[in-house]
Design a protein around this motif. Structure first.
Motif, mmCIF file in Angstrom:
data_model
loop_
_atom_site.group_PDB
_atom_site.id
_atom_site.type_symbol
_atom_site.label_atom_id
_atom_site.label_comp_id
_atom_site.label_asym_id
_atom_site.label_seq_id
_atom_site.Cartn_x
_atom_site.Cartn_y
_atom_site.Cartn_z
ATOM 1 N N VAL A 65 0.831 -1.200 0.000
ATOM 2 C CA VAL A 65 0.000 0.000 0.000
ATOM 3 C C VAL A 65 0.872 1.260 0.000
ATOM 4 O O VAL A 65 0.624 2.218 -0.760
ATOM 5 C CB VAL A 65 -0.950 -0.013 1.217
ATOM 6 N N LYS A 66 1.905 1.269 0.836
ATOM 7 C CA LYS A 66 2.777 2.448 0.904
ATOM 8 C C LYS A 66 3.461 2.692 -0.433
ATOM 9 O O LYS A 66 3.547 3.837 -0.911
ATOM 10 C CB LYS A 66 3.821 2.254 2.003
ATOM 11 N N VAL A 111 2.576 9.268 2.857
ATOM 12 C CA VAL A 111 2.444 8.071 3.694
ATOM 13 C C VAL A 111 2.918 8.321 5.124
ATOM 14 O O VAL A 111 2.524 7.601 6.049
ATOM 15 C CB VAL A 111 3.216 6.882 3.084
ATOM 16 N N ASP A 112 3.801 9.351 5.326
ATOM 17 C CA ASP A 112 4.286 9.596 6.675
ATOM 18 C C ASP A 112 3.554 10.730 7.374
ATOM 19 O O ASP A 112 3.891 11.110 8.497
ATOM 20 C CB ASP A 112 5.790 9.882 6.652
ATOM 21 N N LYS A 151 -0.891 8.011 7.733
ATOM 22 C CA LYS A 151 -0.740 6.885 8.660
ATOM 23 C C LYS A 151 -2.103 6.373 9.126
ATOM 24 O O LYS A 151 -2.318 5.157 9.247
ATOM 25 C CB LYS A 151 0.096 7.298 9.866
ATOM 26 N N LYS A 152 -3.023 7.310 9.382
ATOM 27 C CA LYS A 152 -4.360 6.914 9.818
ATOM 28 C C LYS A 152 -5.063 6.093 8.739
ATOM 29 O O LYS A 152 -5.717 5.077 9.029
ATOM 30 C CB LYS A 152 -5.176 8.162 10.150
ATOM 31 N N LEU A 153 -4.938 6.533 7.479
ATOM 32 C CA LEU A 153 -5.565 5.807 6.371
ATOM 33 C C LEU A 153 -5.009 4.392 6.278
ATOM 34 O O LEU A 153 -5.779 3.417 6.169
ATOM 35 C CB LEU A 153 -5.331 6.546 5.057
ATOM 36 N N ILE A 154 -3.686 4.273 6.291
ATOM 37 C CA ILE A 154 -3.065 2.952 6.146
ATOM 38 C C ILE A 154 -3.453 2.041 7.311
ATOM 39 O O ILE A 154 -3.761 0.852 7.116
ATOM 40 C CB ILE A 154 -1.538 3.101 6.018
ATOM 41 N N ASN A 155 -3.475 2.575 8.535
ATOM 42 C CA ASN A 155 -3.882 1.765 9.698
ATOM 43 C C ASN A 155 -5.333 1.309 9.569
ATOM 44 O O ASN A 155 -5.682 0.179 9.919
ATOM 45 C CB ASN A 155 -3.698 2.560 10.985
#
Length: 858
Positions: free
Chosen positions: A324-325, A372-373, A378-382
């Motif tokens: 994803v990142k 991504v950082d 970060k909230k989206l990826i989590n």
């Protein structure tokens, strides 16, 4: 005439009976209520002298008379004219002697295998571990609380037909019918003729695109919609494949060709499928791959990308996060589009991807936080990692359109060519070799005799003689000698014949004392619901099982082994009613109940029973154990003990002395089984306690008494209703025993949850307290009221001999397949007295029941 006889009887004072019927006693104390005119409770005593003692109905009648006379229940206490203690004793002793004279230990009628025993016997006799009776197989009737009672195990025409059908299926497993030749054909499968489900694939630019390696086929695979192998054989499969994605030169797409049964569920995991071939695909232009593979009859082929970048089930979150990142770093606009949508259930699959694309096409899309950082990134990826299934199914549609993906442009399947041995054919060969006893010269009658001697001894659960073997030998050889027939056809017929024979379908058929083999059979079916187990087989073969010391040793070994589970499951399921929980459907909205709770309830009951049995705990542990077994759902939803245990596994939990829970009178599953899923039924619960705990079942209600008396206006609770009902004298005698037991269980709601008030439900289905529950009542002859479930538990423990007799009668009924006779019950009474006096444990009690004449006699 009746008045004159009655008057004459009053002149008889101190009388003795010998063999004469005690008509003077009944004339003095019973005829005014139980003559040919009154017949209270549908009982008539003035014609009792003419009854035939040899008839079963008469024995039941006089045993009932003895019970009420001995206990003082009759004449009713309110009657002024009462017999003295010596008179009662004299009549009771006379009835006892006559009952013993005309009753005998034993008497199980011809008893066939019930459904569970039949399936287990087939699985034991043949290596067909997944055997189930065919659909439509008739159900067994329940008699005296159990489905293995000879009286209910009739052999009907539909059942015999079902046995014959099952026998053919089993014989086919060993000696299958000749294989039919299948003509060769060629099938061409286009992308639009391939199956997709959920996000498993999508046709894009003339190819079926795959993007996920998720385990369930329905999320990762495709297969032809209309191809099914008609025969097992060599098939040539030609595929046109392409792959879109970066780095394919370094890491080609691993494309797997798998096989699955057409009948297999789409939810099956790809790891369970048979691999036919594997190809490395790296070209973005279609390339032809060809392979000859073995496909079995009834199978189709499955397409799977084994090293796809996405995995929605049991995904490695580190790998998924890295993918994803990397994708978002390469395309910040894609990340911004994902950040701009609402993240809810509507995100799933193609619908979710269309919402993402809509944002991608928005010229005013905000890219300021699409990193991504960043906190937002970060909230989206989590969020995505918390629910891989949801997001992978949506991301797959991105990959279908933009890559990486594997494309299937066309598939051609030709065959079958040369026949191949499929799994079923191989298993049949192995079964056949086992059946025919490798190492024996199979030509000639002696070999057939050896094979059938071995098979029939196992099938009939005892060594067989020449008179049993030779008819089967002749059946086989005569059938094989017919034109077009083979020896294997003869064995097929022999298996079918044996499996529909009385020697197989019935057990313990010899009258009187059971011999070693029938005793081994009764023990094994009693404790394992299967034929002779290792605990009893060797002892029976040595002629030692009828030795009581050996019998006790082998029984204890079985009771302490894992093989005892069928007894625990089948006996508790019927004695305590938990088998019926699956038929009860409480309103999940009103009662906060689901099917997982049902399993937990059953596990609690079985865990308690197992501990009492294997640890040889006292019989009163069934009533007041001081502990129970529960998991987190039970502890939280039913027992208000949410801090006691975590997880779904059952754990032993101590209970305080004051707890209403624990024991057979305090478990949610038992209380639910005695309700109907909608409301509680004190009468049903009260009758259940009398029948299954106290062993004092009431007679059926008289046919001429209505279920509810007319005058019930103004009743507000079930107690009001029953109090009005009990006002009828014809109902009161039984309901005085039934209702207090039902009332004291009213604190348990329809799913066994504790309550203090009857609930009232508002418009939204939310329960609020209504009328306070009144649980008070007094049993006839008891010295105190029952106001709490623990009062009932104390009462049962105080009369533990009554509970022990009830439990022993249930176990022996289940084990012997018959309602116990008067003589049977006298021996049981002696066992109970010894057990209670010596404070023996439950395992000791079961062993004594097994050693009894009752158990060891047909």
């Amino acid at each position: 005439m009746r008045v004159a006889f009655f008057s004459l009887s009053l002149l008889i004072a101190n009388y003795t009976f010998g063999s004469e019927f005690p008509d003077s006693f009944f004339a003095n104390y019973c005829f005014d209520c139980h003559d040919d005119v009154t017949q209270k409770g549908e009982v008539r005593l003035d014609d009792a002298i003419d009854r035939e003692w040899g008839e079963l109905d008469s024995l039941h009648f006089f045993e009932r008379v003895k019970k009420v006379v001995s206990s003082g229940e009759m004449p009713p206490p309110e009657k002024k004219n009462q017999p003295g203690a010596s008179e009662r004793e004299k009549v009771s002793q006379w009835l006892h002697e006559k009952l013993m004279e005309h009753s005998r230990v034993g008497g199980t009628v011809l008893r066939r295998l019930n459904r569970t025993e039949y399936e287990n016997t087939i699985r034991t006799l043949f290596p067909i571990r997944d055997f189930k009776v065919p659909n439509g197989f008739p159900s067994d009737q329940s008699f005296h609380g159990f489905d293995n009672i000879g009286e209910g195990l009739i052999l009907s025409a539909p059942l015999m037909e079902a046995y014959q059908e099952a026998a053919i299926l089993i014989a086919d497993k060993y000696f299958p019918p000749p294989r039919k030749e299948v003509s060769r054909s060629t099938v061409v499968v286009k992308p639009e003729e391939m199956v997709i489900s959920y996000s498993s694939g999508q046709v894009v630019d003339g190819a079926m695109r795959l993007a996920s390696k998720s385990s369930p086929m329905m999320r990762s695979c495709s297969w032809p919609a209309k191809f099914e192998a008609k025969g097992s054989g060599k098939y040539r499969v030609k595929l046109k494949l392409s792959a879109i994605g970066d780095d394919l030169d370094e890491v080609p797409a691993e494309f797997h060709l798998l096989a699955k049964k057409v009948s297999e569920t789409d939810a099956s995991g790809v790891e369970s499928l048979r691999k036919l071939a594997g190809f490395e695909v790296s070209s973005s232009e279609p390339v032809v791959y060809e392979k000859e593979v073995d496909i079995y009859a009834g199978e189709t082929i499955v397409f799977y990308w084994a090293n796809a970048p996405l995995d929605s089930d049991n995904a490695d979150k580190a790998d998924l996060a890295a993918f994803v990142k990397a994708r978002f770093e390469n395309d910040p606009r894609l990340m911004a589009a994902w950040m701009a949508i609402e993240h809810n259930a509507g995100i799933r699959g193609g619908v979710g991807w269309e919402r993402v694309k809509e944002k991608l096409n928005d010229p005013e899309l905000d890219l300021s936080t699409a990193k991504v950082d960043s906190p937002e990134g970060k909230k989206l990826i989590n969020t995505m990692l918390k629910n891989p299934v949801l997001y992978v199914e949506t991301m797959s549609y991105d990959l279908f359109e933009n890559g990486p993906n594997v494309g299937i442009h066309e598939v051609t399947i030709s065959g079958p060519g040369e026949w191949v041995e499929d799994d079923e054919a191989r298993f049949s060969r192995l079964r056949r070799e086992s059946f025919l006893a490798p190492g024996i010269n199979m030509s000639g009658e002696p070999a057939v005799v050896a094979v059938m001697n071995h098979f029939l001894s196992r099938c009939f659960r005892r060594p067989v003689g020449e008179d049993q073997v030779l008819p089967y030998v002749h059946l086989i050889t005569d059938h094989a000698s017919q034109p077009g027939r083979t020896l294997e056809d003869g064995y097929h017929l022999a298996i079918r014949t044996a499996l529909t024979s009385p020697e197989f379908l019935y057990r313990e058929t010899r009258p009187g004392r059971l011999d070693d083999f029938d005793l081994a059979s009764r023990l094994s079916y009693f404790l394992t619901s299967s034929p002779k187990s290792r605990f009893f087989d060797n002892a029976a073969m040595k002629g030692q099982l009828t030795d009581l010391k050996v019998l006790e040793r082998q029984t204890r070994a079985a009771l302490n082994s894992p093989s005892i589970y069928p007894f625990i499951e089948n006996f508790t399921g019927q004695w305590l009613g938990t088998r019926e929980l699956s038929e009860i459907m409480p309103d999940p909205r009103l009662l906060n109940y689901n099917d997982g709770d049902r399993k937990s309830m059953v596990d609690e009951v079985e865990s308690l029973f197992r501990e009492i049995l294997t640890k040889n705990l006292p019989l009163d542990t069934f009533i007041k154990p001081g502990f129970t077994y529960m998991n987190q759902p039970l502890a939280t939803k039913f027992y208000d003990m949410k801090k006691s245990v975590k997880g779904k596994g059952m754990k032993k939990v101590s209970l305080p002395e004051s707890s209403p829970f624990g024991g057979v009178l305090g478990m949610a599953g038992v209380m639910m089984a005695t309700a109907n899923g909608v409301d509680t039924q004190p009468v049903e619960r009260g009758v259940w306690v009398l029948e299954n705990i106290l062993g004092d079942p009431p007679p059926p209600p008289p046919a001429n008494v209505p279920a509810i008396t007319p005058d019930t206006r103004g009743s507000k609770t079930v107690r009001d209703l029953l109090d009005a009902h009990r006002a009828d004298a014809s109902c009161a005698r039984c309901h005085n025993k039934i209702d207090p037991l039902g009332y004291v269980l009213e604190n348990f709601d329809p799913v066994g949850r504790w309550r203090t008030h009857y609930p009232i439900y508002d418009e939204k289905g939310k329960a609020v307290p209504g009328i306070k529950i009144d649980t008070s009542g007094r049993l006839p002859g008891a010295d105190q009221d029952l106001t709490h479930i623990n009062d009932l538990k104390d009462h049962v423990v105080k009369h533990i001999d009554q509970f022990a007799f009830c439990l022993g009668e249930k176990i022996l009924t289940y084990a012997t397949g018959r309602e116990l006779s008067y003589a049977d019950r006298q021996e049981l009474k002696n066992i109970v007295n010894r057990t209670v006096e010596q404070n023996d444990g439950f395992q000791d009690f079961v062993v004594e029941l097994v050693k009894s004449e009752v158990f060891r006699t047909k």
